[in-house]
Design a protein around this motif. Structure first.
Motif, PDB file in Angstrom:
ATOM      1  N   GLY A   1       2.444  -6.427  -1.583  1.00  0.00           N
ATOM      2  CA  GLY A   1       3.185  -5.187  -1.709  1.00  0.00           C
ATOM      3  C   GLY A   1       2.505  -4.105  -2.531  1.00  0.00           C
TER       4      GLY A   1
ATOM      5  N   HIS B   1      -0.761  -5.074   1.341  1.00  0.00           N
ATOM      6  CA  HIS B   1       0.366  -4.140   1.274  1.00  0.00           C
ATOM      7  C   HIS B   1       1.473  -4.553   2.247  1.00  0.00           C
ATOM      8  N   SER B   2       1.084  -4.994   3.438  1.00  0.00           N
ATOM      9  CA  SER B   2       2.077  -5.373   4.449  1.00  0.00           C
ATOM     10  C   SER B   2       2.899  -6.585   4.018  1.00  0.00           C
TER      11      SER B   2
ATOM     12  N   LYS C   1       6.066  -5.489   2.450  1.00  0.00           N
ATOM     13  CA  LYS C   1       7.028  -4.961   3.416  1.00  0.00           C
ATOM     14  C   LYS C   1       7.801  -6.092   4.070  1.00  0.00           C
ATOM     15  N   LYS C   2       7.115  -7.179   4.409  1.00  0.00           N
ATOM     16  CA  LYS C   2       7.779  -8.312   5.049  1.00  0.00           C
ATOM     17  C   LYS C   2       8.779  -8.939   4.103  1.00  0.00           C
TER      18      LYS C   2
END
Length: 123
Positions: free
Chosen positions: A52, A98-99, A102-103
């Motif tokens: 993140g 970073h993704s 989000k998950k």
């Protein structure tokens, strides 16, 4: 016509993002990042959580290790990994890390949507 063009550009951009995230995941695994930072960059033992973090933060840190401008207690450990990465690989890893945040956020939101406080059976 303009809407169709905009949708096409957006679709191409999203596909490229997904491709970079997939490449970043492969690089994260290949380079053994999971050994210290956890399989989903959640952090392990005294190693920091990365999931993140912003892409710019990860890129800046990897450049710092690569260029030898970061002098922390873990710089000696990170430098060889960072030096082996090219610019595209650094960006791909940053997008992947970073993704992961989000998950996690999506999963938490879904949990609270599916199980409102006080209405679940406690499981």
């Amino acid at each position: 016509m303009k809407k169709a063009l905009l949708l096409s550009i957006t679709a191409i951009y999203l596909l490229a993002q997904d491709s970079n995230v997939t490449q970043g995941e492969q690089l994260y695994t290949k380079n053994g990042c999971y050994g210290c930072h956890g399989s989903k960059a959640e952090g392990a033992n005294s190693f920091p959580k990365l999931a993140g973090k912003s892409e710019s933060y990860i890129i800046k840190r990897l450049h710092g290790y690569k260029n030898g401008t970061i002098h922390s207690n873990r710089a000696d450990m990170m430098t060889p990994f960072a030096k082996a990465l090219n610019e595209n690989e650094i960006k791909a890893i940053a997008q992947y890390i970073h993704s992961l945040g989000k998950k996690k956020l999506f999963d938490e939101e879904r949990y609270f949507q599916d199980y409102e406080i006080g209405t679940s059976s406690g499981s």
